[in-house]
Design an enzyme around this catalytic site. Structure first.
Site, PDB file in Angstrom:
ATOM      1  CG  HIS A  11      -6.648  -3.234   2.883  1.00 53.47           C
ATOM      2  ND1 HIS A  11      -5.853  -2.140   2.603  1.00 53.47           N
ATOM      3  CD2 HIS A  11      -7.880  -2.916   2.418  1.00 53.47           C
ATOM      4  CE1 HIS A  11      -6.576  -1.206   2.002  1.00 53.47           C
ATOM      5  NE2 HIS A  11      -7.816  -1.649   1.873  1.00 53.47           N
ATOM      6  CG  ASN A  70     -12.175  -1.037   3.838  1.00 57.92           C
ATOM      7  OD1 ASN A  70     -12.619  -1.441   4.914  1.00 57.92           O
ATOM      8  ND2 ASN A  70     -10.992  -0.455   3.733  1.00 57.92           N
ATOM      9  CG  HIS A 122      -8.436  -3.144  -2.439  1.00 55.60           C
ATOM     10  ND1 HIS A 122      -9.380  -2.429  -3.167  1.00 55.60           N
ATOM     11  CD2 HIS A 122      -8.306  -2.501  -1.271  1.00 55.60           C
ATOM     12  CE1 HIS A 122      -9.776  -1.384  -2.468  1.00 55.60           C
ATOM     13  NE2 HIS A 122      -9.159  -1.407  -1.298  1.00 55.60           N
ATOM     14  CD  GLN A 182     -14.652  -0.956  -2.770  1.00 55.54           C
ATOM     15  OE1 GLN A 182     -15.812  -1.272  -2.494  1.00 55.54           O
ATOM     16  NE2 GLN A 182     -13.971  -1.503  -3.752  1.00 55.54           N
ATOM     17  CG  ASP A 206      -2.080   0.932   1.100  1.00 56.51           C
ATOM     18  OD1 ASP A 206      -3.217   0.439   1.020  1.00 56.51           O
ATOM     19  OD2 ASP A 206      -1.862   2.172   1.060  1.00 56.51           O
ATOM     20  CB  ILE A 207       0.719   4.321  -2.075  1.00 58.28           C
ATOM     21  CG1 ILE A 207       1.776   5.241  -2.628  1.00 58.28           C
ATOM     22  CG2 ILE A 207      -0.551   5.076  -1.708  1.00 58.28           C
ATOM     23  CD1 ILE A 207       1.400   5.855  -3.984  1.00 58.28           C
TER      24      ILE A 207
HETATM   25  P1  5GP Z   1      -9.737   1.130   0.367  1.00 59.20           P
HETATM   26  O1  5GP Z   1      -9.987   2.320   1.260  1.00 59.20           O
HETATM   27  O2  5GP Z   1     -10.417   1.273  -0.965  1.00 59.20           O
HETATM   28  O3  5GP Z   1     -10.019  -0.187   1.037  1.00 59.20           O
HETATM   29  O4  5GP Z   1      -8.181   1.084   0.139  1.00 59.20           O
HETATM   30  C1  5GP Z   1      -7.528   1.652  -0.944  1.00 59.20           C
HETATM   31  C2  5GP Z   1      -6.050   1.619  -0.619  1.00 59.20           C
HETATM   32  O5  5GP Z   1      -5.341   1.848  -1.810  1.00 59.20           O
HETATM   33  C3  5GP Z   1      -5.624   2.697   0.379  1.00 59.20           C
HETATM   34  O6  5GP Z   1      -5.062   2.062   1.526  1.00 59.20           O
HETATM   35  C4  5GP Z   1      -4.595   3.518  -0.392  1.00 59.20           C
HETATM   36  O7  5GP Z   1      -3.512   3.922   0.395  1.00 59.20           O
HETATM   37  C5  5GP Z   1      -4.175   2.568  -1.502  1.00 59.20           C
HETATM   38  N1  5GP Z   1      -3.775   3.225  -2.743  1.00 59.20           N
HETATM   39  C6  5GP Z   1      -4.449   4.208  -3.411  1.00 59.20           C
HETATM   40  N2  5GP Z   1      -3.786   4.546  -4.530  1.00 59.20           N
HETATM   41  C7  5GP Z   1      -2.676   3.751  -4.583  1.00 59.20           C
HETATM   42  C8  5GP Z   1      -1.610   3.638  -5.523  1.00 59.20           C
HETATM   43  O8  5GP Z   1      -1.530   4.321  -6.544  1.00 59.20           O
HETATM   44  N3  5GP Z   1      -0.641   2.722  -5.247  1.00 59.20           N
HETATM   45  C9  5GP Z   1      -0.703   1.921  -4.122  1.00 59.20           C
HETATM   46  N4  5GP Z   1       0.305   1.054  -3.944  1.00 59.20           N
HETATM   47  N5  5GP Z   1      -1.700   2.009  -3.230  1.00 59.20           N
HETATM   48  C10 5GP Z   1      -2.678   2.910  -3.453  1.00 59.20           C
END
Ligand code: 5GP
Ligand code: ZN
Length: 116
Positions: free
Chosen positions: A101, A86, A99, A93, A30-31
């Site tokens: 985590h 999520n 995805h 989400q 994760d970034i």
């Molecule tokens: P969500 O909130 O949808 O479950 O999680 C999305 C995740 O994607 C977040 O933890 C966010 O930091 C990660 N993320 C968003 N954009 C990028 C990206 O360009 N590269 C990577 N490696 N992670 C990303």
């Protein structure tokens, strides 16, 4: 899907720190990590969210979960980890490409969900 960040990561158009890849899935860090180890496992084929899954996704979802422990161990998470998916607005989400985590580190994490 053209406008999906994670599809672009799968295609190599956006760089990522890869953990694992095969024909079905990609795992990458994760970034914005929320713990010492935080990576995601995604199906290579675009699926918006768990809410949009059907029987046709059972194989890849099963494979992703079956790989989770091994990939976590490969990143040093040998004493447990948290798995989060999520889903949708209520699930907070942010990226609409399914995805999983995988989160952990040397110390126990906080409680599962902060009460709202
Ligand atoms: P969500 O909130 O949808 O479950 O999680 C999305 C995740 O994607 C977040 O933890 C966010 O930091 C990660 N993320 C968003 N954009 C990028 C990206 O360009 N590269 C990577 N490696 N992670 C990303
Ligand atoms: Zn996508």
């Amino acid at each position: 899907m053209t406008d999906c960040i994670f599809c672009k990561i799968v295609e190599g158009k956006i760089p990522s720190k890869k953990v694992y890849e095969d024909d079905d899935m990609l795992a990458f860090h994760d970034i914005n990590p929320l713990a010492p180890v935080h990576f995601m496992i995604i199906p290579k084929e675009h699926v918006d969210s768990l809410a949009g899954c059907g029987d046709e996704h059972a194989r890849v979802l099963g494979r992703i979960l079956a790989m989770a422990g091994r990939l976590a161990a490969s990143q040093g998470l040998t004493d447990g980890f948290r798995t989060i998916i999520n889903t949708g607005r209520v699930g907070r989400q942010d990226v609409y490409h399914l995805h999983v985590h995988i989160i952990g580190g040397p110390n126990p994490l906080g409680r599962m969900v902060t009460p709202s």
